[in-house]
Design a protein around this motif. Structure first.
Motif, PDB file in Angstrom:
ATOM      1  N   ARG A   1       1.036  -0.907   0.082  1.00 20.56           N
ATOM      2  CA  ARG A   1      -0.392   0.325  -0.088  1.00 20.56           C
ATOM      3  C   ARG A   1       1.063   1.431   0.414  1.00 20.56           C
ATOM      4  NH1 ARG A   1      -4.765  -0.199   1.178  1.00 20.56           N
ATOM      5  NH2 ARG A   1      -4.681  -2.081   2.321  1.00 20.56           N
ATOM      6  N   PRO A   2       0.779   1.838  -0.714  1.00 17.79           N
ATOM      7  CA  PRO A   2       1.254   3.354  -0.524  1.00 17.79           C
ATOM      8  C   PRO A   2       1.438   3.973   0.258  1.00 17.79           C
ATOM      9  CG  PRO A   2       0.303   3.078  -3.409  1.00 17.79           C
ATOM     10  CD  PRO A   2      -0.034   2.004  -2.233  1.00 17.79           C
ATOM     11  N   GLN A   3       3.015   4.812   0.695  1.00 23.12           N
ATOM     12  CA  GLN A   3       2.364   5.351   1.919  1.00 23.12           C
ATOM     13  C   GLN A   3       2.428   7.038   1.641  1.00 23.12           C
ATOM     14  OE1 GLN A   3       6.100   4.270   5.524  1.00 23.12           O
ATOM     15  NE2 GLN A   3       5.820   2.611   3.842  1.00 23.12           N
ATOM     16  N   ILE A   4       1.345   7.461   2.050  1.00 24.00           N
ATOM     17  CA  ILE A   4       1.180   9.476   1.391  1.00 24.00           C
ATOM     18  C   ILE A   4       1.898   9.891   2.786  1.00 24.00           C
ATOM     19  CG2 ILE A   4      -0.248  10.811   0.855  1.00 24.00           C
ATOM     20  CD1 ILE A   4      -1.688   9.172  -0.059  1.00 24.00           C
ATOM     21  N   ARG A   5       2.588  11.164   2.000  1.00 25.86           N
ATOM     22  CA  ARG A   5       3.609  11.979   3.282  1.00 25.86           C
ATOM     23  C   ARG A   5       3.410  12.904   2.838  1.00 25.86           C
ATOM     24  NH1 ARG A   5       7.981   8.857   5.638  1.00 25.86           N
ATOM     25  NH2 ARG A   5       7.038   6.305   6.064  1.00 25.86           N
ATOM     26  N   LYS A   6       3.446  13.801   3.514  1.00 22.63           N
ATOM     27  CA  LYS A   6       3.947  15.531   2.959  1.00 22.63           C
ATOM     28  C   LYS A   6       4.504  15.512   1.755  1.00 22.63           C
ATOM     29  CE  LYS A   6       3.445  20.400   4.740  1.00 22.63           C
ATOM     30  NZ  LYS A   6       3.741  21.467   6.010  1.00 22.63           N
ATOM     31  N   GLY A   7       4.059  16.080   0.449  1.00 23.64           N
ATOM     32  CA  GLY A   7       4.965  16.339  -0.337  1.00 23.64           C
ATOM     33  C   GLY A   7       5.582  15.391  -1.568  1.00 23.64           C
ATOM     34  N   GLN A   8       5.276  13.908  -1.278  1.00 28.66           N
ATOM     35  CA  GLN A   8       5.831  12.886  -0.898  1.00 28.66           C
ATOM     36  C   GLN A   8       4.633  11.644  -1.299  1.00 28.66           C
ATOM     37  OE1 GLN A   8      10.060  12.778  -0.129  1.00 28.66           O
ATOM     38  NE2 GLN A   8       8.880  11.744   2.539  1.00 28.66           N
ATOM     39  N   VAL A   9       5.342  11.014  -2.111  1.00 24.32           N
ATOM     40  CA  VAL A   9       4.459   9.383  -2.058  1.00 24.32           C
ATOM     41  C   VAL A   9       5.590   8.456  -2.260  1.00 24.32           C
ATOM     42  CG1 VAL A   9       2.634   7.296  -2.240  1.00 24.32           C
ATOM     43  CG2 VAL A   9       2.331  10.455  -3.002  1.00 24.32           C
ATOM     44  N   LEU A  10       5.216   7.800  -1.228  1.00 23.35           N
ATOM     45  CA  LEU A  10       6.712   6.471  -0.490  1.00 23.35           C
ATOM     46  C   LEU A  10       5.840   4.578  -1.456  1.00 23.35           C
ATOM     47  CD1 LEU A  10       7.923   7.206   2.173  1.00 23.35           C
ATOM     48  CD2 LEU A  10       8.588   8.423   0.691  1.00 23.35           C
ATOM     49  N   LEU A  11       6.508   4.642  -2.037  1.00 23.56           N
ATOM     50  CA  LEU A  11       6.540   3.238  -3.564  1.00 23.56           C
ATOM     51  C   LEU A  11       7.296   1.909  -2.983  1.00 23.56           C
ATOM     52  CD1 LEU A  11       4.909   4.858  -6.648  1.00 23.56           C
ATOM     53  CD2 LEU A  11       3.469   4.548  -4.252  1.00 23.56           C
ATOM     54  N   GLU A  12       6.641   0.817  -2.939  1.00 23.57           N
ATOM     55  CA  GLU A  12       7.636  -0.511  -3.345  1.00 23.57           C
ATOM     56  C   GLU A  12       6.762  -0.744  -4.560  1.00 23.57           C
ATOM     57  OE1 GLU A  12       9.550  -1.387  -0.756  1.00 23.57           O
ATOM     58  OE2 GLU A  12       9.346  -0.165   0.689  1.00 23.57           O
ATOM     59  N   LEU A  13       7.670  -1.347  -4.903  1.00 26.83           N
ATOM     60  CA  LEU A  13       8.009  -1.852  -6.741  1.00 26.83           C
ATOM     61  C   LEU A  13       8.533  -3.202  -6.670  1.00 26.83           C
ATOM     62  CD1 LEU A  13       8.324   1.164  -8.442  1.00 26.83           C
ATOM     63  CD2 LEU A  13       6.319   0.881  -7.708  1.00 26.83           C
ATOM     64  N   CYS A  14       7.554  -3.923  -7.592  1.00 26.76           N
ATOM     65  CA  CYS A  14       9.462  -4.946  -8.472  1.00 26.76           C
ATOM     66  C   CYS A  14       8.942  -4.804  -9.648  1.00 26.76           C
ATOM     67  CB  CYS A  14       7.544  -5.979  -8.738  1.00 26.76           C
ATOM     68  SG  CYS A  14       8.524  -7.876  -8.359  1.00 26.76           S
ATOM     69  N   THR A  15      10.016  -4.620 -10.285  1.00 28.17           N
ATOM     70  CA  THR A  15      10.400  -3.989 -11.265  1.00 28.17           C
ATOM     71  C   THR A  15      10.845  -4.966 -12.484  1.00 28.17           C
ATOM     72  OG1 THR A  15      12.648  -3.478 -10.566  1.00 28.17           O
ATOM     73  CG2 THR A  15      11.018  -1.831 -10.268  1.00 28.17           C
ATOM     74  N   ARG A  16      10.772  -4.309 -13.477  1.00 28.42           N
ATOM     75  CA  ARG A  16      10.936  -5.386 -14.660  1.00 28.42           C
ATOM     76  C   ARG A  16      12.542  -6.292 -14.346  1.00 28.42           C
ATOM     77  NH1 ARG A  16       9.094  -2.897 -20.205  1.00 28.42           N
ATOM     78  NH2 ARG A  16       6.718  -3.681 -19.150  1.00 28.42           N
ATOM     79  N   ASP A  17      13.486  -4.823 -14.096  1.00 31.12           N
ATOM     80  CA  ASP A  17      14.641  -4.882 -14.544  1.00 31.12           C
ATOM     81  C   ASP A  17      15.572  -4.788 -13.231  1.00 31.12           C
ATOM     82  OD1 ASP A  17      14.766  -5.197 -17.590  1.00 31.12           O
ATOM     83  OD2 ASP A  17      14.355  -2.782 -17.204  1.00 31.12           O
ATOM     84  N   GLU A  18      15.072  -4.119 -12.533  1.00 28.50           N
ATOM     85  CA  GLU A  18      15.426  -3.823 -11.038  1.00 28.50           C
ATOM     86  C   GLU A  18      15.258  -4.809  -9.836  1.00 28.50           C
ATOM     87  OE1 GLU A  18      16.731  -0.020 -10.419  1.00 28.50           O
ATOM     88  OE2 GLU A  18      17.711   0.335 -12.430  1.00 28.50           O
ATOM     89  N   ALA A  19      14.105  -5.609 -10.109  1.00 31.03           N
ATOM     90  CA  ALA A  19      14.051  -6.050  -8.734  1.00 31.03           C
ATOM     91  C   ALA A  19      12.772  -5.863  -8.370  1.00 31.03           C
ATOM     92  CB  ALA A  19      14.944  -7.159  -7.992  1.00 31.03           C
ATOM     93  N   LEU A  20      13.449  -5.365  -7.397  1.00 23.46           N
ATOM     94  CA  LEU A  20      12.851  -4.867  -5.287  1.00 23.46           C
ATOM     95  C   LEU A  20      13.803  -3.707  -5.828  1.00 23.46           C
ATOM     96  CD1 LEU A  20      12.215  -7.998  -2.765  1.00 23.46           C
ATOM     97  CD2 LEU A  20      10.291  -6.620  -4.772  1.00 23.46           C
ATOM     98  N   GLN A  21      12.230  -2.305  -5.809  1.00 26.30           N
ATOM     99  CA  GLN A  21      13.335  -1.261  -5.421  1.00 26.30           C
ATOM    100  C   GLN A  21      11.822   0.208  -4.284  1.00 26.30           C
ATOM    101  OE1 GLN A  21      12.632   0.529  -9.748  1.00 26.30           O
ATOM    102  NE2 GLN A  21      14.332   2.499  -8.679  1.00 26.30           N
ATOM    103  N   ARG A  22      12.144   0.360  -4.372  1.00 30.05           N
ATOM    104  CA  ARG A  22      11.428   1.377  -3.221  1.00 30.05           C
ATOM    105  C   ARG A  22      12.202   2.877  -3.988  1.00 30.05           C
ATOM    106  NH1 ARG A  22      13.020   0.782   3.354  1.00 30.05           N
ATOM    107  NH2 ARG A  22      11.664  -1.282   3.519  1.00 30.05           N
ATOM    108  N   ALA A  23      10.645   3.591  -4.036  1.00 20.48           N
ATOM    109  CA  ALA A  23      10.532   4.688  -5.538  1.00 20.48           C
ATOM    110  C   ALA A  23       9.942   5.846  -4.674  1.00 20.48           C
ATOM    111  CB  ALA A  23      10.599   4.567  -6.142  1.00 20.48           C
ATOM    112  N   THR A  24      10.427   7.079  -5.148  1.00 21.21           N
ATOM    113  CA  THR A  24       9.317   8.485  -4.049  1.00 21.21           C
ATOM    114  C   THR A  24       9.296   9.219  -5.019  1.00 21.21           C
ATOM    115  OG1 THR A  24      11.505   7.699  -1.499  1.00 21.21           O
ATOM    116  CG2 THR A  24      10.002  10.226  -2.194  1.00 21.21           C
TER     117      THR A  24
END
Length: 338
Positions: free
Chosen positions: A281-304
């Motif tokens: 579940r995306p984490q919504i913070r002040k001015g940003q959203v934190l995402l946990e992703l499974c990606t095509r090329d880089e496997a598991l990734q955290r993105a802001t």
């Protein structure tokens, strides 16, 4: 989607009409026994649904949630293969037909065959389909079959196997997945969103790939799952609206619940998997959203994703667990790294 196709509301209406009059105490006792089996770890070689009371309780307790979970998986298949339309569908271990309702809601016209070894479940499923008023469901065939290592499937475009693998022995599970892979152009398998359910999905995913199929969802690739065994598990969530009947049988008061599930979709044809999938579940913070992703090329990734990403940030604030990332209209932009 054609608005005349079945919806969760139509399913609830059909359930309410057919289950009206079931004594609450009898339904509650049946539900308690079914919960124990649903959460258990010992496979069974006999049907869990013994009579109409069991089936009615099961339908009220599990069918809306199963429908929403399978609908989510089927929607992921449609996203990965928007031009593909199945002409035939086999629902293995389909019971009262929740997966068939989900398939009928996704495409018009598939000829559905529901296979299950519990005749009371097939009978009630046939009644529910008839009450739907929808030609596709009313024309479905409901056949008694022993689901396991000796099951023989005719060639079909789509096979769904929802909440079935946990009821089978390991030998029967592998045989069933192999049989589905041989018979179908696309296979959708759904299990509970538990560590054990995820383990069964990974086992099935490996066998589907070994049989020559390509993973279409939820993974953005057909490589090995990047999650280290025992450290985590991949699962998703579907919101289920609860009718008064549903609340009475399950003993809850909230108007909704969240169904956690794991799934895999694999195809014989070439799908268009997502670039990345949101795995928490995306984490919504002040001015940003934190995402946990499974990606095509880089496997598991955290993105802001921050406000400086403009439209992508606005999209991130509305994105949900299990969705593709980035949204199709924003594929030219990307979130910042960890």
């Amino acid at each position: 989607m054609n608005v005349t196709l079945p919806t969760a509301e139509a399913l609830r209406a059909a359930l309410a009409g057919l289950l009206d009059g079931l004594p609450p105490k009898q339904a509650t006792q049946a539900v308690d026994r079914l919960i124990a089996n649903y959460r258990g770890t010992t496979p069974t070689d006999t049907p869990l649904l013994r009579d109409r009371s069991d089936v009615a309780a099961y339908a009220a307790y599990r069918m809306p949630a199963t429908f929403e979970a399978v609908r989510s998986a089927v929607d992921a298949l449609r996203d990965a293969a928007p031009d593909w339309v199945p002409a035939t569908h086999t629902d293995v271990g389909g019971g009262t037909g929740a997966a068939s309702w989900a398939v009928a809601g996704a495409w018009e016209g598939p000829r559905t065959t529901v296979l299950d070894w519990a005749e009371p479940a097939l009978a009630l499923g046939r009644e529910l389909a008839g009450a739907s008023g929808l030609p596709g469901l009313r024309a479905a065939e409901w056949q008694r079959a022993r689901v396991g290592k000796d099951l023989d499937l005719d060639a079909t475009d789509l096979v769904t196997v929802s909440y079935v693998l946990g009821e089978l022995t390991p030998e029967a599970r592998t045989a069933l997945v192999d049989t589905a892979a041989r018979a179908a152009q696309a296979v959708v398998i759904v299990e509970p969103g538990t560590p054990d359910g995820y383990a069964r999905i990974i086992e099935a995913r490996d066998r589907l790939i070994a049989a020559g199929l390509t993973v279409a969802a939820p993974c953005p690739h057909s490589d090995a799952c990047p999650i280290q065994p025992g450290t985590d598990w991949c699962h998703f969530s579907a919101r289920v609206s609860r009718s008064s009947l549903h609340r009475k049988v399950k003993g809850g008061s909230l108007p909704y619940e969240d169904e956690k599930f794991s799934y895999v979709v694999a195809t014989r044809f070439t799908p268009g998997p997502v670039e990345a999938r949101i795995t928490r579940r995306p984490q919504i913070r002040k001015g940003q959203v934190l995402l946990e992703l499974c990606t095509r090329d880089e496997a598991l990734q955290r993105a802001t994703v921050t406000k400086r990403h403009g439209a992508l940030y606005r999209a991130a604030r509305d994105i949900d667990w299990g969705d593709a990332w980035p949204p199709p209209q924003d594929t030219d932009q990307g979130p910042s790294g960890p």
